[in-house]
Each structure stands twice: as C-alpha cells, then as structure tokens.
Design a protein around this motif. Structure first.
Motif, short mmCIF file in Angstrom:
data_model
loop_
_atom_site.label_atom_id
_atom_site.label_comp_id
_atom_site.label_asym_id
_atom_site.label_seq_id
_atom_site.Cartn_x
_atom_site.Cartn_y
_atom_site.Cartn_z
N MET A 1 0.84 -1.19 0.00
CA MET A 1 0.00 0.00 0.00
C MET A 1 0.89 1.25 0.00
O MET A 1 1.90 1.31 0.67
CB MET A 1 -0.92 0.00 1.22
CG MET A 1 -1.95 1.13 1.23
SD MET A 1 -3.06 1.03 2.65
CE MET A 1 -4.02 -0.41 2.22
N GLY A 31 -4.37 3.23 5.40
CA GLY A 31 -5.26 2.14 5.77
C GLY A 31 -6.31 2.50 6.79
O GLY A 31 -7.18 1.67 7.09
N ARG A 33 -9.62 4.13 8.57
CA ARG A 33 -10.99 4.55 8.23
C ARG A 33 -11.43 5.49 9.35
O ARG A 33 -11.77 5.04 10.45
CB ARG A 33 -11.93 3.35 8.11
CG ARG A 33 -11.60 2.43 6.95
CD ARG A 33 -12.68 1.37 6.74
NE ARG A 33 -12.88 0.55 7.92
CZ ARG A 33 -12.15 -0.52 8.24
NH1 ARG A 33 -11.14 -0.89 7.45
NH2 ARG A 33 -12.40 -1.21 9.33
N ASP A 186 -10.14 -1.67 1.30
CA ASP A 186 -8.72 -1.48 1.56
C ASP A 186 -8.23 -0.14 1.00
O ASP A 186 -7.18 -0.06 0.36
CB ASP A 186 -7.89 -2.64 0.98
CG ASP A 186 -6.48 -2.68 1.54
OD1 ASP A 186 -6.28 -2.23 2.69
OD2 ASP A 186 -5.57 -3.15 0.84
N THR A 188 -7.76 3.98 2.24
CA THR A 188 -7.78 4.95 3.33
C THR A 188 -8.99 5.86 3.14
O THR A 188 -9.17 6.45 2.08
CB THR A 188 -6.49 5.77 3.36
OG1 THR A 188 -5.38 4.88 3.47
CG2 THR A 188 -6.48 6.74 4.53
#
Length: 268
Positions: A1, A31, A33, A186, A188
């Motif tokens: 990522m 990553g 949330r 997956d 952000t």
C-alpha cells in the motif's frame, strides 16, 4: 500500500464573524478509516472539505505526505483524493458506466485507453454495480446511486477517499451494506457519519466534533464512551453482547428526563 500521511495542524475556518471549525488537529495514516461525527452544525463537513483541499483553512495547515494541500493544484489533488459529496447532480440520462468513467479524467493520457477501461471495470466490480452498468442514472435507487458514486471515486484510484454523509437518505439495511462495502475496499477513508450505531463497526478511528471544536479523537472504544456521548450528543450509550453473534453492540438512546449530563465537552 502506498505511503499515506495526512496531517491537519490547528486548522480554523472562518467566514465573516462565524467560526465553523476552530483549531482542529488530527492525523490520518495509511489504511485508516476515520469517521468524523458530531451534532448538526458542529463543523464536520467543513473539516472534511478542508482535509480534501476543497476549502482552504483561514489559519493552520494541512499536509499530505509532507506537502501543503493548499499548494497542490486541482489536478494533483484529483490524482490523490476522491470526494463523494451530498450534492452531485449529473445528467440523469447518462449511463452508469459512462458516469464511472469520468473518474479517469485526472489520469487521461497517463495510461492506454484499454488500461483506463480496465480500471473502470474493476471499480464497478468493487462497488458491485456491474449488473446495472447500462442503466441511466435517473432510474437508480438511492443505494444504487451511492454505489455508483463510490465506483466513480474508485476509478480515480485515490490515495484517500472522502465521503460526506454517504448513508444520507438510505434505508437502515442499505446504510449498513454501504459502509460494509467501503470497509472492505482497503482504501484509506475519511467519512462524515451521522448514524452512531454504524460508527464502531466501520471505523478504525473517530474524530468527535462539537460546537466547531474537535473534542475527542482515537479508536471507537476511546471516543464512544458514555461521558463523551453524553457530553456531545446528550445520549446514553449501552454496550450489549449480541445474542447470536460473537460481537458487542452499542445502543444509543435518549436519557431519562432526570438524567444528569455533562454540559462542558471542551473538558474532554
């Protein structure tokens, strides 16, 4: 990522004599949330728009990977940030697939047309809308439109996905399904949410706004506490064990008339 670091440093937004966000500071990492929550008028959407570079802070600064977001060009932002707002009004005769392909505009010329089409296809699959790709926008339900907008945002291949009240006008099942879909992408994500019971299942981090100030931030367990929920929302929160699933539930309800609340959220 990809490496992602978004930092808001004491950002304030003021229009005339009115302060809409007052010296808010927070950080978002790859990553995460992040759910931004708070009562109406707390400054949630204004903070979200500043984080996305759509509104410039009156004071303070927002950095994305070390670069001032205010110094990024609209094209630079569109290649890194995708924003799904509450007031998108495209041509209702436009087909869903054509609408989703608009997300590739910031990247035109960087890849082949075939590669762009593959990205659009993948975005529709991830948003689970391939079965109505040839329908006009005017024929879609509220939940279908939200997933269509999500697919367009995904086709931008953003580093950060911004959602402003994505569950607005959806029925309870559609709200839960949409947030479950986003959580599984997956990507952000920073989202303004109103439905408190949906926050903990969706978010890894929560920012609580009240009266233009960021009064609490942390994990759902750290922020959705009885004291904070009472101070900010004037609600009680109960934690219950689900009778058939191995997880806890949060129930929010209005307090009894003689219930004593904490009227000073700034002390949190």
């Amino acid at each position: 990522m990809t490496h992602i670091q978004l930092d808001a440093k004491a950002v304030t937004y003021q229009t005339g004599p009115h302060i809409l966000v007052d010296a808010a500071s927070l950080s978002v990492r790859c990553g995460a949330r992040l759910a931004i929550i708070g009562p109406n008028g707390a400054g949630k959407s204004t903070l979200l728009r500043m984080l996305a570079g759509l509104q410039q802070p009156t004071s303070g600064q927002i950095d994305f990977n070390g670069k001032n977001v205010g110094h990024m060009t609209p094209l630079e932002r569109a290649r890194q940030f995708a924003f799904v707002g509450q007031t998108d009004a495209p041509d209702q005769q436009l087909l869903v697939e054509d609408y989703v392909s608009l997300g590739r505009i910031p990247h035109l010329g960087l890849l082949t047309k075939a590669a762009d089409r593959e990205i659009v296809e993948d975005s529709m699959q991830r948003a689970r809308i391939t079965h109505f790709r040839r329908r006009p926008l005017g024929s879609l339900s509220g939940g279908e439109r939200q997933r269509m907008q999500l697919a367009r945002a995904l086709s931008q291949q953003p580093a950060i996905l911004f959602l402003d009240e994505p569950t607005n006008h959806l029925d309870p099942k559609a709200r839960s399904e949409l947030l479950s879909l986003v959580a599984g992408l997956d990507v952000t994500t920073i989202a303004v949410l109103h439905d408190l019971p949906l926050v903990a299942p969706f978010a890894t981090h929560v920012a609580v706004m009240h009266s233009t100030q960021l009064v609490a931030s942390g994990t759902p367990d750290e922020t959705l506490t009885p004291r904070i929920v009472s101070d900010v929302f004037d609600l009680d929160v109960l934690r219950l064990r689900h009778p058939s699933r191995q997880r806890d539930l949060m129930v929010f309800e209005a307090p009894e008339p003689n219930h004593t609340t904490h009227p000073h959220p700034r002390s949190i």
